[in-house]
Design a protein around this motif. Sequence first.
Motif, PDB file in Angstrom:
ATOM      1  N   MET A  53      12.061   1.331  -8.224  1.00 40.19           N
ATOM      2  CA  MET A  53      12.241   1.332  -6.604  1.00 40.19           C
ATOM      3  C   MET A  53      11.401   1.494  -6.361  1.00 40.19           C
ATOM      4  N   LEU A  54       9.966   1.735  -6.644  1.00 38.66           N
ATOM      5  CA  LEU A  54       8.817   1.886  -6.331  1.00 38.66           C
ATOM      6  C   LEU A  54       7.996   0.846  -6.564  1.00 38.66           C
ATOM      7  N   ARG A  55       8.581   0.478  -8.062  1.00 35.59           N
ATOM      8  CA  ARG A  55       7.149  -1.144  -8.205  1.00 35.59           C
ATOM      9  C   ARG A  55       7.973  -2.270  -7.711  1.00 35.59           C
ATOM     10  N   LEU A  56      10.119  -2.170  -7.646  1.00 30.79           N
ATOM     11  CA  LEU A  56      10.373  -3.092  -6.984  1.00 30.79           C
ATOM     12  C   LEU A  56       9.570  -3.650  -6.195  1.00 30.79           C
ATOM     13  N   ALA A  57       9.165  -2.332  -4.918  1.00 32.21           N
ATOM     14  CA  ALA A  57       9.064  -2.103  -3.120  1.00 32.21           C
ATOM     15  C   ALA A  57       7.237  -3.573  -3.560  1.00 32.21           C
ATOM     16  N   GLN A  58       6.493  -2.496  -4.445  1.00 37.50           N
ATOM     17  CA  GLN A  58       5.418  -3.016  -4.999  1.00 37.50           C
ATOM     18  C   GLN A  58       5.274  -4.692  -5.125  1.00 37.50           C
ATOM     19  N   GLY A  97       0.690  -1.130  -0.289  1.00 33.84           N
ATOM     20  CA  GLY A  97       0.655   0.370  -0.044  1.00 33.84           C
ATOM     21  C   GLY A  97       0.878   1.569   0.213  1.00 33.84           C
ATOM     22  N   ILE A  98       2.684   0.869   0.578  1.00 29.79           N
ATOM     23  CA  ILE A  98       2.802   2.608   0.200  1.00 29.79           C
ATOM     24  C   ILE A  98       3.521   2.640  -1.110  1.00 29.79           C
ATOM     25  N   ALA A  99       4.226   1.498  -0.581  1.00 28.95           N
ATOM     26  CA  ALA A  99       4.708   1.710  -2.398  1.00 28.95           C
ATOM     27  C   ALA A  99       3.474   2.229  -3.761  1.00 28.95           C
ATOM     28  N   THR A 100       2.266   1.405  -3.783  1.00 31.47           N
ATOM     29  CA  THR A 100       1.314   2.153  -4.447  1.00 31.47           C
ATOM     30  C   THR A 100       1.124   3.862  -4.944  1.00 31.47           C
ATOM     31  N   PHE A 101       0.818   4.161  -3.044  1.00 30.86           N
ATOM     32  CA  PHE A 101       0.652   5.566  -2.732  1.00 30.86           C
ATOM     33  C   PHE A 101       1.584   6.397  -3.246  1.00 30.86           C
ATOM     34  N   LEU A 102       2.596   6.342  -2.903  1.00 32.83           N
ATOM     35  CA  LEU A 102       3.710   6.867  -3.618  1.00 32.83           C
ATOM     36  C   LEU A 102       4.531   7.392  -4.242  1.00 32.83           C
ATOM     37  N   ILE A 103       3.681   6.084  -5.486  1.00 25.45           N
ATOM     38  CA  ILE A 103       3.982   6.419  -7.099  1.00 25.45           C
ATOM     39  C   ILE A 103       2.931   7.508  -7.405  1.00 25.45           C
ATOM     40  N   GLY A 104       1.848   7.865  -6.974  1.00 31.14           N
ATOM     41  CA  GLY A 104       0.960   8.840  -7.285  1.00 31.14           C
ATOM     42  C   GLY A 104       1.287  10.102  -6.528  1.00 31.14           C
ATOM     43  N   LEU A 105       2.250  10.029  -5.840  1.00 35.83           N
ATOM     44  CA  LEU A 105       3.402  11.625  -5.656  1.00 35.83           C
ATOM     45  C   LEU A 105       4.413  11.879  -6.550  1.00 35.83           C
ATOM     46  N   LEU A 106       4.752  10.737  -7.730  1.00 38.82           N
ATOM     47  CA  LEU A 106       5.938  10.921  -8.003  1.00 38.82           C
ATOM     48  C   LEU A 106       6.360  12.069  -9.182  1.00 38.82           C
ATOM     49  N   PRO A 107       7.150  13.040  -9.092  1.00 35.21           N
ATOM     50  CA  PRO A 107       7.651  13.684 -10.061  1.00 35.21           C
ATOM     51  C   PRO A 107       7.633  12.711 -11.279  1.00 35.21           C
ATOM     52  N   THR A 108       7.489  13.782 -12.734  1.00 31.01           N
ATOM     53  CA  THR A 108       7.981  13.340 -14.338  1.00 31.01           C
ATOM     54  C   THR A 108       9.130  13.702 -14.696  1.00 31.01           C
ATOM     55  N   TYR A 109       9.369  12.534 -15.777  1.00 28.34           N
ATOM     56  CA  TYR A 109      10.156  13.056 -16.443  1.00 28.34           C
ATOM     57  C   TYR A 109      10.580  14.615 -17.137  1.00 28.34           C
ATOM     58  N   PRO A 110       9.799  15.185 -17.325  1.00 30.83           N
ATOM     59  CA  PRO A 110      10.175  16.770 -17.258  1.00 30.83           C
ATOM     60  C   PRO A 110      10.180  17.651 -16.209  1.00 30.83           C
ATOM     61  N   THR A 111       9.687  17.196 -15.405  1.00 34.05           N
ATOM     62  CA  THR A 111      10.624  18.009 -14.319  1.00 34.05           C
ATOM     63  C   THR A 111      11.714  17.356 -13.646  1.00 34.05           C
ATOM     64  N   ALA A 112      11.492  15.508 -13.427  1.00 34.78           N
ATOM     65  CA  ALA A 112      13.421  15.784 -12.695  1.00 34.78           C
ATOM     66  C   ALA A 112      13.641  14.807 -13.522  1.00 34.78           C
ATOM     67  N   GLY A 113      14.200  15.147 -14.851  1.00 33.69           N
ATOM     68  CA  GLY A 113      14.608  13.978 -15.931  1.00 33.69           C
ATOM     69  C   GLY A 113      14.720  12.566 -15.519  1.00 33.69           C
ATOM     70  N   TRP A 114      15.712  11.522 -15.501  1.00 35.79           N
ATOM     71  CA  TRP A 114      16.006   9.904 -15.141  1.00 35.79           C
ATOM     72  C   TRP A 114      15.679  10.066 -13.746  1.00 35.79           C
ATOM     73  N   LEU A 115      15.635  11.139 -13.241  1.00 36.08           N
ATOM     74  CA  LEU A 115      15.102  10.826 -11.249  1.00 36.08           C
ATOM     75  C   LEU A 115      14.165   9.696 -11.472  1.00 36.08           C
ATOM     76  N   ALA A 116      13.107  10.548 -12.007  1.00 37.86           N
ATOM     77  CA  ALA A 116      11.686  10.022 -12.110  1.00 37.86           C
ATOM     78  C   ALA A 116      11.160   8.292 -12.727  1.00 37.86           C
ATOM     79  N   PRO A 117      12.337   8.201 -14.120  1.00 39.80           N
ATOM     80  CA  PRO A 117      11.997   7.008 -14.281  1.00 39.80           C
ATOM     81  C   PRO A 117      12.749   5.548 -12.354  1.00 39.80           C
TER      82      PRO A 117
END
Length: 450
Positions: free
Chosen positions: A128-133, A103-123
């Motif tokens: 990381m969160l997908r691995l936690a899921q 649940g925590i991993a899924t919730f945090l995906i909804g708060l992630l920055p996107t590529y235009p905002t954070a570059g390669w940090l976004a994917p």
Amino acid sequence: MPSLASSPPVAAAPANPRSRVLLASLIGTTIEFYDFYVYATAAVLVFPHLFFPAGNETTALLASFAVFGAAMVARPLGAIVFGHLGDKRGRKATLVGALLTMGIATFLIGLLPTYPTAGWLAPALLVMLRLAQGFALGGEWSGAALVATENAPAGKRAVYGTFPQLGAPLGFILANGLFLLIAALLPSDDPSRPSTAFLDWGWRIPFLFSVVMVVVGLWVRLSLVESPAFERTVRTGQVRRLPLAAAVRAHGREIVLGTFYMLATYVLFYLMTTFSLSFGRAAPTGDVPGLGYDYTTFVLMMILGVVFFGVFTMLSGPWADRWGRRRTLIAVTLGIMAFGLLWVPMLSAGTVGVMAWLILGFSLMGMTFGPMGALLPELFPANVRYTGSGIAYNVSSILGAAVAPFIAVALWRIGGGSPFWVGVYLSAMAGITLLALLVGRETRDVDIEA
């Protein structure tokens, strides 16, 4: 493998009330599959636009599927860790931990920055969160299946085992229903692309909403007591110091068979959900031709097919209790093999053919998925059951699920837009499952407390 009883054992009254057992096994897998479908839908609709550099659409889609597949790689590790805890410390606390992590991993995906905002940090954060899921999901299914089957009355294990399986169609309907509602409230002028508002913030809502479902799941699971099977294991001193080593050493054959029992199920599941959404929405005249349906129309068609998924999941339980798991699954697997060879004529028959394809595929999915809730736990004794069933279920996710989107897209391209080779791939995987079932043994009458 536990010894076969000459007749079904007389089970003691379950320690948990029936309604609590069924709800606790259902709620977690509903959340599990809700999270899967939310990600799978976003992987097609959203992530190629927001989390990867602009360019080739097929490359972005495959990159999104790669992140999707990362969770499948993490699932066996989760099965080992949560299986160890479940076989040593008990089912209840382990299930609560898996649900919280997911649940925590899924919730945090909804708060992630996107590529235009954070570059390669976004994917990178998405991976990381997908691995936690995936890590959490590795411990979720087997625990839910054990809650159902270890508390089932005699002769009803397959019926009880269908309740965690029913989470798959319910999760699909909840996730895609919510996406449809958001898409309707935030309409797009371009049917091939979500609206700007949807891409800006609307896609986040389904991920954030998962926290509500997790709270409900925790409330239900915290009210459980341990199953009689685990209590007997503790009372008789049969808890293993290293359940993984014990499972591999004494039950390696069952782990391998269980993995291949699930292979056709996983391939069919991911082709009918993730791949079909891409194929159904692709333009008939595009780089790789598809069916050309708009998102709303095709998802509504899929939801109708998923209703049959749920119905046949529930019907498969009484069938497997009456006729046996092995006989039921052999017949269904033969049906999946035939279904894979019918893709081209069905998908070439217009909307009626496509709808028949969805209904038949999801019906077969229910019939093959339902009995697995009882079959895999029955392969192992109680002291390594969480570990053994979890490893079989989740290793199969790599063989049948993590690679399925890539293979399907590659075969789709090789066929110039024809689904013929994708259907052949499904039939071939079903053939492997059929061989495993023919080699395996019936488990209907095993003593679940042994």
